[in-house]
Scaffold this motif. Structure first.
Motif, PDB file in Angstrom:
ATOM      1  N   GLU A 294       0.839  -1.210   0.000  1.00 31.35           N
ATOM      2  CA  GLU A 294       0.000   0.000   0.000  1.00 31.35           C
ATOM      3  C   GLU A 294       0.873   1.260   0.000  1.00 31.35           C
ATOM      4  O   GLU A 294       0.599   2.221  -0.720  1.00 31.35           O
ATOM      5  N   LYS A 295       1.944   1.246   0.794  1.00 34.54           N
ATOM      6  CA  LYS A 295       2.872   2.389   0.836  1.00 34.54           C
ATOM      7  C   LYS A 295       3.579   2.579  -0.508  1.00 34.54           C
ATOM      8  O   LYS A 295       3.800   3.713  -0.957  1.00 34.54           O
ATOM      9  N   ILE A 296       3.942   1.467  -1.142  1.00 33.88           N
ATOM     10  CA  ILE A 296       4.591   1.561  -2.451  1.00 33.88           C
ATOM     11  C   ILE A 296       3.630   2.154  -3.472  1.00 33.88           C
ATOM     12  O   ILE A 296       4.007   2.997  -4.296  1.00 33.88           O
ATOM     13  N   ASP A 297       2.373   1.720  -3.426  1.00 34.22           N
ATOM     14  CA  ASP A 297       1.365   2.263  -4.342  1.00 34.22           C
ATOM     15  C   ASP A 297       1.216   3.774  -4.144  1.00 34.22           C
ATOM     16  O   ASP A 297       1.092   4.524  -5.122  1.00 34.22           O
ATOM     17  N   GLU A 298       1.243   4.208  -2.895  1.00 28.27           N
ATOM     18  CA  GLU A 298       1.163   5.648  -2.604  1.00 28.27           C
ATOM     19  C   GLU A 298       2.359   6.377  -3.216  1.00 28.27           C
ATOM     20  O   GLU A 298       2.201   7.451  -3.819  1.00 28.27           O
ATOM     21  N   PHE A 299       3.533   5.788  -3.065  1.00 24.55           N
ATOM     22  CA  PHE A 299       4.744   6.421  -3.593  1.00 24.55           C
ATOM     23  C   PHE A 299       4.707   6.469  -5.124  1.00 24.55           C
ATOM     24  O   PHE A 299       5.114   7.460  -5.734  1.00 24.55           O
ATOM     25  N   LYS A 300       4.189   5.399  -5.746  1.00 20.73           N
ATOM     26  CA  LYS A 300       4.073   5.361  -7.198  1.00 20.73           C
ATOM     27  C   LYS A 300       3.126   6.460  -7.693  1.00 20.73           C
ATOM     28  O   LYS A 300       3.406   7.123  -8.702  1.00 20.73           O
ATOM     29  N   ARG A 301       2.016   6.655  -6.985  1.00 21.95           N
ATOM     30  CA  ARG A 301       1.071   7.721  -7.376  1.00 21.95           C
ATOM     31  C   ARG A 301       1.729   9.083  -7.242  1.00 21.95           C
ATOM     32  O   ARG A 301       1.542   9.967  -8.082  1.00 21.95           O
ATOM     33  N   HIS A 302       2.530   9.255  -6.173  1.00 22.37           N
ATOM     34  CA  HIS A 302       3.250  10.518  -5.979  1.00 22.37           C
ATOM     35  C   HIS A 302       4.238  10.749  -7.113  1.00 22.37           C
ATOM     36  O   HIS A 302       4.354  11.883  -7.629  1.00 22.37           O
ATOM     37  N   LEU A 303       4.928   9.699  -7.552  1.00 22.61           N
ATOM     38  CA  LEU A 303       5.858   9.828  -8.674  1.00 22.61           C
ATOM     39  C   LEU A 303       5.126  10.237  -9.961  1.00 22.61           C
ATOM     40  O   LEU A 303       5.601  11.085 -10.711  1.00 22.61           O
ATOM     41  N   ASP A 304       3.965   9.617 -10.200  1.00 24.09           N
ATOM     42  CA  ASP A 304       3.211   9.883 -11.425  1.00 24.09           C
ATOM     43  C   ASP A 304       2.724  11.331 -11.474  1.00 24.09           C
ATOM     44  O   ASP A 304       2.709  11.958 -12.531  1.00 24.09           O
ATOM     45  N   THR A 305       2.326  11.864 -10.321  1.00 26.61           N
ATOM     46  CA  THR A 305       1.801  13.240 -10.304  1.00 26.61           C
ATOM     47  C   THR A 305       2.908  14.282 -10.321  1.00 26.61           C
ATOM     48  O   THR A 305       2.641  15.451 -10.588  1.00 26.61           O
ATOM     49  N   SER A 306       4.146  13.851 -10.057  1.00 24.08           N
ATOM     50  CA  SER A 306       5.251  14.809 -10.021  1.00 24.08           C
ATOM     51  C   SER A 306       5.945  14.967 -11.372  1.00 24.08           C
ATOM     52  O   SER A 306       6.919  15.708 -11.496  1.00 24.08           O
TER      53      SER A 306
END
Length: 307
Positions: A294-306
């Motif tokens: 779940e934490k990795i998924d959050e980080f992946k979403r943060h990468l995509d939006t950045s």
């Protein structure tokens, strides 16, 4: 244990393999590059020398787990057999053979060693992709039915890389039922001895260094190892490799829970936080694999939006 890698040929269940090279060896086994005689296709052959019935049981256990754990990111067992018999006769030995896919890229440890020489970091997206796939393999094991399985020796040296840089979790010799009930000092000492023998020190969870006399050890010992593995994806080594190389006590460093990150880094604080999230000394406070994903998924979403 030494392996003779000459022009030796080995018959495994009626199929002939010719030994071509030694790929690696450890305290209990060696891995050779072999070629199937009829097709000339290359494979990796793991050979485990068994000097006792206990050794043979451990080898059989690895074969058993390798047969039943089927996942895209867990190494496939192509064939296996045990030759000879390690019984009570003096100097009687047997040998287990496991035919496995050959990955010419080698292990993640090999790859990171090359990166460290060139002093170039992995791209953060590659780090997340590789680590995410490893976590999916661990999730499969931790949720295996009828009984969850712990790997107990997760490290960069036990991850092969395909030509496409996909991670393949290997070496299932340390696998065991995930939950272990410890009832008394004898049980505790037995598990502690097994961990010392089969779980790499700089990736080993604190509860396996000093096993309490009355406790339950569960799959979260793997989560600690995953924290060390993610650190290695960033900085080439486990956070406790430097402690070992200095000759200091890894045991004390692990139990203290101190993790040191380089002052100058190419990586976001969120990745350090994810590592610390997994490296909780108290296993009861450590997350389960679903929480990590779940934490990795959050980080992946943060990468995509950045972007």
């Amino acid at each position: 244990m030494g392996c003779l890698c000459t022009s030796e040929s080995i018959d495994i269940n009626g199929i002939r393999y010719n030994v071509r090279d030694l790929l690696g060896e450890g305290g209990f086994s060696c891995v050779e590059l072999v070629e199937q005689a009829s097709t000339r296709k290359k494979f990796a052959l793991k050979r485990i020398k068994c000097h006792s019935l206990d050794d043979e049981k451990i080898a059989s256990n690895e074969i058993s787990f390798s047969k039943k754990l089927r996942h895209a990111n867990i190494i496939e067992l192509i064939d296996s057999c045990i030759k000879g018999s390690a019984d009570t006769v003096v100097n009687s030995t047997s040998e287990a053979f496991l035919v496995l896919p050959y990955f010419k890229r080698g292990t993640l440890h090999d790859y990171l060693a090359l990166k460290s020489v060139s002093k170039t970091y992995l791209d953060v997206r590659d780090i997340i992709r590789i680590f995410y796939d490893i976590c999916q393999a661990v999730k499969y094991m931790h949720n295996f039915t009828p009984e969850p399985v712990a790997h107990r020796d997760l490290k960069t040296g036990n991850v092969c890389l395909t030509d496409n840089m996909d991670p393949i979790l290997m070496d299932l010799g340390s696998c065991a039922p995930a939950k272990v009930q410890i009832c008394g000092s004898r049980d505790a000492q037995r598990l502690q001895d097994i961990a010392a023998e089969r779980c790499s020190m700089t990736y080993r969870a604190p509860e396996l260094f000093q096993v309490e006399s009355y406790c339950v050890i569960d799959q979260r010992s793997d989560i600690w190892s995953l924290g060390c593995l993610l650190y290695a994806l960033l900085y080439y080594k486990s956070p406790y490799d430097c402690v070992y190389e200095r000759g200091d006590s890894v045991n004390l460093a692990v139990i203290s829970g101190n993790v040191h990150f380089p002052e100058e880094t190419a990586f976001a604080k969120e990745l350090h936080d994810l590592i610390l999230f997994m490296l909780q000394v108290n296993p009861a406070e450590r997350p389960f694999i679903e929480d990590v994903i779940e934490k990795i998924d959050e980080f992946k979403r943060h990468l995509d939006t950045s972007i």
